[in-house]
Design a protein around this motif. Structure first.
Motif, PDB file in Angstrom:
ATOM      1  N   LEU A  26      19.217  45.924  -0.713  1.00 42.54           N
ATOM      2  CA  LEU A  26      19.624  45.617   0.903  1.00 42.54           C
ATOM      3  C   LEU A  26      18.179  44.572   1.295  1.00 42.54           C
ATOM      4  CD1 LEU A  26      20.742  47.929   3.769  1.00 42.54           C
ATOM      5  CD2 LEU A  26      21.282  45.869   2.928  1.00 42.54           C
ATOM      6  N   ALA A  27      16.711  45.080   0.329  1.00 46.44           N
ATOM      7  CA  ALA A  27      15.631  44.468   0.486  1.00 46.44           C
ATOM      8  C   ALA A  27      15.317  43.147  -0.651  1.00 46.44           C
ATOM      9  CB  ALA A  27      14.332  45.510   0.263  1.00 46.44           C
ATOM     10  N   TRP A  28      16.016  43.606  -1.750  1.00 46.98           N
ATOM     11  CA  TRP A  28      16.658  42.526  -3.019  1.00 46.98           C
ATOM     12  C   TRP A  28      17.875  41.824  -2.408  1.00 46.98           C
ATOM     13  CZ3 TRP A  28      13.825  41.105  -7.657  1.00 46.98           C
ATOM     14  CH2 TRP A  28      13.444  42.407  -7.455  1.00 46.98           C
ATOM     15  N   SER A  29      18.587  42.423  -1.654  1.00 47.07           N
ATOM     16  CA  SER A  29      19.110  41.154  -1.671  1.00 47.07           C
ATOM     17  C   SER A  29      19.045  40.441  -0.123  1.00 47.07           C
ATOM     18  CB  SER A  29      20.574  41.707  -1.040  1.00 47.07           C
ATOM     19  OG  SER A  29      21.755  42.728  -1.994  1.00 47.07           O
ATOM     20  N   PHE A  30      18.221  40.330   0.847  1.00 47.89           N
ATOM     21  CA  PHE A  30      18.142  39.604   1.586  1.00 47.89           C
ATOM     22  C   PHE A  30      16.237  38.698   0.914  1.00 47.89           C
ATOM     23  CE2 PHE A  30      13.992  39.219   4.518  1.00 47.89           C
ATOM     24  CZ  PHE A  30      14.397  39.159   5.841  1.00 47.89           C
ATOM     25  N   GLY A  31      15.449  39.290   0.117  1.00 48.02           N
ATOM     26  CA  GLY A  31      14.573  38.325  -1.044  1.00 48.02           C
ATOM     27  C   GLY A  31      16.176  37.497  -0.987  1.00 48.02           C
ATOM     28  N   LEU A  32      16.234  37.446  -1.591  1.00 43.99           N
ATOM     29  CA  LEU A  32      17.135  36.570  -2.804  1.00 43.99           C
ATOM     30  C   LEU A  32      17.460  35.411  -1.370  1.00 43.99           C
ATOM     31  CD1 LEU A  32      18.796  37.623  -5.450  1.00 43.99           C
ATOM     32  CD2 LEU A  32      17.176  36.389  -5.912  1.00 43.99           C
ATOM     33  N   ILE A  33      18.127  36.290  -0.643  1.00 47.22           N
ATOM     34  CA  ILE A  33      18.996  35.153   0.514  1.00 47.22           C
ATOM     35  C   ILE A  33      17.904  34.724   1.239  1.00 47.22           C
ATOM     36  CG2 ILE A  33      20.710  35.316   2.102  1.00 47.22           C
ATOM     37  CD1 ILE A  33      22.908  35.741   0.153  1.00 47.22           C
ATOM     38  N   PHE A  34      16.589  35.415   1.789  1.00 42.70           N
ATOM     39  CA  PHE A  34      16.356  34.387   2.288  1.00 42.70           C
ATOM     40  C   PHE A  34      15.229  32.967   2.179  1.00 42.70           C
ATOM     41  CE2 PHE A  34      12.309  33.855   4.576  1.00 42.70           C
ATOM     42  CZ  PHE A  34      12.533  34.028   6.523  1.00 42.70           C
ATOM     43  N   SER A  35      15.009  33.124   0.772  1.00 41.99           N
ATOM     44  CA  SER A  35      14.888  31.868   0.238  1.00 41.99           C
ATOM     45  C   SER A  35      15.600  31.108  -0.450  1.00 41.99           C
ATOM     46  CB  SER A  35      14.512  33.110  -1.564  1.00 41.99           C
ATOM     47  OG  SER A  35      13.690  33.483  -1.190  1.00 41.99           O
ATOM     48  N   PHE A  36      16.259  31.522  -0.773  1.00 37.23           N
ATOM     49  CA  PHE A  36      17.953  30.032  -1.037  1.00 37.23           C
ATOM     50  C   PHE A  36      17.870  29.289   0.367  1.00 37.23           C
ATOM     51  CE2 PHE A  36      21.377  27.954  -1.909  1.00 37.23           C
ATOM     52  CZ  PHE A  36      21.329  27.746  -2.714  1.00 37.23           C
ATOM     53  N   MET A  37      18.171  30.082   1.175  1.00 37.91           N
ATOM     54  CA  MET A  37      18.707  30.335   2.829  1.00 37.91           C
ATOM     55  C   MET A  37      17.669  28.860   3.329  1.00 37.91           C
ATOM     56  SD  MET A  37      17.569  32.323   6.369  1.00 37.91           S
ATOM     57  CE  MET A  37      16.260  31.717   6.396  1.00 37.91           C
ATOM     58  N   PHE A  38      16.679  28.604   2.743  1.00 43.03           N
ATOM     59  CA  PHE A  38      16.175  27.182   3.633  1.00 43.03           C
ATOM     60  C   PHE A  38      16.272  26.170   2.400  1.00 43.03           C
ATOM     61  CE2 PHE A  38      13.013  29.920   4.662  1.00 43.03           C
ATOM     62  CZ  PHE A  38      13.039  30.395   5.837  1.00 43.03           C
ATOM     63  N   VAL A  39      16.310  26.267   1.178  1.00 47.47           N
ATOM     64  CA  VAL A  39      16.930  25.400   0.705  1.00 47.47           C
ATOM     65  C   VAL A  39      18.062  24.722   0.892  1.00 47.47           C
ATOM     66  CG1 VAL A  39      17.434  24.504  -1.840  1.00 47.47           C
ATOM     67  CG2 VAL A  39      15.554  26.051  -1.946  1.00 47.47           C
ATOM     68  N   GLU A  40      19.685  25.705   1.331  1.00 44.14           N
ATOM     69  CA  GLU A  40      20.975  24.563   2.449  1.00 44.14           C
ATOM     70  C   GLU A  40      20.666  24.737   3.581  1.00 44.14           C
ATOM     71  OE1 GLU A  40      25.046  26.528   0.777  1.00 44.14           O
ATOM     72  OE2 GLU A  40      23.503  28.240   1.842  1.00 44.14           O
ATOM     73  N   TRP A  41      19.628  24.851   4.033  1.00 51.17           N
ATOM     74  CA  TRP A  41      19.270  24.417   5.674  1.00 51.17           C
ATOM     75  C   TRP A  41      18.868  23.053   5.219  1.00 51.17           C
ATOM     76  CZ3 TRP A  41      21.193  25.243   9.743  1.00 51.17           C
ATOM     77  CH2 TRP A  41      21.832  26.301  10.419  1.00 51.17           C
ATOM     78  N   ILE A  42      17.449  22.126   4.611  1.00 52.12           N
ATOM     79  CA  ILE A  42      16.973  20.932   3.957  1.00 52.12           C
ATOM     80  C   ILE A  42      18.207  20.539   3.650  1.00 52.12           C
ATOM     81  CG2 ILE A  42      15.479  19.908   2.360  1.00 52.12           C
ATOM     82  CD1 ILE A  42      13.636  22.719   3.353  1.00 52.12           C
ATOM     83  N   ALA A  43      19.514  20.927   2.277  1.00 55.28           N
ATOM     84  CA  ALA A  43      19.785  20.536   1.332  1.00 55.28           C
ATOM     85  C   ALA A  43      21.039  19.210   2.928  1.00 55.28           C
ATOM     86  CB  ALA A  43      20.597  20.503   0.870  1.00 55.28           C
ATOM     87  N   VAL A  66      26.903  19.348  -4.375  1.00 53.54           N
ATOM     88  CA  VAL A  66      27.561  19.894  -5.063  1.00 53.54           C
ATOM     89  C   VAL A  66      26.776  21.180  -5.403  1.00 53.54           C
ATOM     90  CG1 VAL A  66      29.334  19.936  -6.773  1.00 53.54           C
ATOM     91  CG2 VAL A  66      29.472  18.848  -5.263  1.00 53.54           C
ATOM     92  N   PHE A  67      25.896  19.983  -6.045  1.00 56.54           N
ATOM     93  CA  PHE A  67      24.563  20.896  -7.051  1.00 56.54           C
ATOM     94  C   PHE A  67      24.458  22.486  -5.871  1.00 56.54           C
ATOM     95  CE2 PHE A  67      19.760  21.687  -7.829  1.00 56.54           C
ATOM     96  CZ  PHE A  67      19.751  22.337  -8.978  1.00 56.54           C
ATOM     97  N   VAL A  68      23.797  21.983  -4.840  1.00 59.84           N
ATOM     98  CA  VAL A  68      23.478  23.308  -4.030  1.00 59.84           C
ATOM     99  C   VAL A  68      24.447  24.099  -3.675  1.00 59.84           C
ATOM    100  CG1 VAL A  68      21.938  23.480  -1.930  1.00 59.84           C
ATOM    101  CG2 VAL A  68      21.801  21.048  -2.908  1.00 59.84           C
ATOM    102  N   ALA A  69      25.507  23.830  -3.310  1.00 55.85           N
ATOM    103  CA  ALA A  69      26.354  24.876  -3.271  1.00 55.85           C
ATOM    104  C   ALA A  69      26.972  25.484  -4.635  1.00 55.85           C
ATOM    105  CB  ALA A  69      27.754  24.220  -3.024  1.00 55.85           C
ATOM    106  N   THR A  70      26.519  25.265  -5.403  1.00 56.75           N
ATOM    107  CA  THR A  70      26.989  25.342  -7.339  1.00 56.75           C
ATOM    108  C   THR A  70      25.723  26.658  -6.761  1.00 56.75           C
ATOM    109  OG1 THR A  70      27.689  23.812  -7.663  1.00 56.75           O
ATOM    110  CG2 THR A  70      27.360  25.666  -9.236  1.00 56.75           C
ATOM    111  N   LEU A  71      24.631  26.413  -6.210  1.00 58.46           N
ATOM    112  CA  LEU A  71      23.129  27.233  -6.951  1.00 58.46           C
ATOM    113  C   LEU A  71      23.703  28.332  -5.955  1.00 58.46           C
ATOM    114  CD1 LEU A  71      19.910  24.847  -6.544  1.00 58.46           C
ATOM    115  CD2 LEU A  71      20.657  26.910  -8.735  1.00 58.46           C
ATOM    116  N   GLY A  72      23.948  28.258  -4.304  1.00 54.46           N
ATOM    117  CA  GLY A  72      23.922  28.593  -3.462  1.00 54.46           C
ATOM    118  C   GLY A  72      25.352  30.377  -4.265  1.00 54.46           C
TER     119      GLY A  72
END
Length: 218
Positions: free
Chosen positions: A35-52, A130-136
């Motif tokens: 859960l800690a590893w999953s949280f770290g990855l999701i939390f980091s990318f979440m900001f990228v997706e909000w801004i995009a 499309v680029f951001v969604a692919t990263l997601g």
């Protein structure tokens, strides 16, 4: 002789209990690490997706970002729920219940925004979307694989896993919506795709909330 047999039986029982305790402790530790590893990855990318999402004006990306935020919240809740399972089982059950409830709220909010956009279409920039969604999608596939290593009988791991799966589906929807806008200029696909995603989120939200609700009154 009888006394010796009783002592042996007692010793075996004690050893079995210790082994079970050690095994369950291992499960807890493993689940928390996952859960800690999953949280770290999701939390980091979440900001990228909000801004995009706001930059390219895509409801599919904003919906996915909203769901990723909910994912991060869900993973954090699951982490604490597992930590509290032994000490405070009742609080842990409440946390799982709120976890499911938060999914339902996110889904309803996205549906309302999608309906608004059907009547007032907004232009979106397709390629960055499309680029951001692919990263997601890549992030979600990695997290889903990590989550598969957890204890699938644990309701909190299940809840978090469903969050990640719905999010993975959300990334695919955002990619399809972006490609439709880029090649065919179908702006309506974005709110339509978001609505489909919301229904998926809503279903898993209801399922987790219902299971957690019954567990509360066990």
């Amino acid at each position: 002789m009888l006394h010796q047999h009783q002592h042996q039986h007692q010793h075996q029982h004690q050893h079995q209990h210790q082994h079970q305790h050690h095994h369950s402790h291992q499960h807890y530790a493993q689940n928390q690490t996952i859960l800690a590893w999953s949280f770290g990855l999701i939390f980091s990318f979440m900001f990228v997706e909000w801004i995009a999402g706001f930059w390219v004006n895509s409801l599919s990306l904003i919906a996915d970002a909203g769901h990723m935020t909910n994912d991060a919240f869900s993973l954090a809740l699951a982490f604490f729920a597992i930590h509290l399972t032994k000490k405070r089982p009742q609080i842990a059950k409440y946390l799982t219940f709120f976890n499911g409830l938060s999914l339902i709220i996110v889904a309803i909010l996205i549906i309302f925004e999608a309906i608004r956009r059907f009547y007032h279409p907004e232009h979106l920039i397709a390629l960055p979307m499309v680029f951001v969604a692919t990263l997601g999608l890549i992030i979600n596939v990695v997290v889903a694989k990590i989550m598969c290593m957890g204890d699938q009988d644990n309701l909190n791991i299940q809840a978090a896993y469903w969050h990640v799966l719905a999010d993975l589906f959300g990334s695919i929807i955002a990619i399809i919506a972006g490609l439709c806008v880029y090649f065919l200029d179908w702006q309506w696909v974005d709110p339509a795709a978001s609505s489909v995603l919301s229904i998926v989120i809503l279903k898993s939200g209801f399922r987790i909330t219902q299971t957690a609700y019954y567990a509360l009154f066990d």
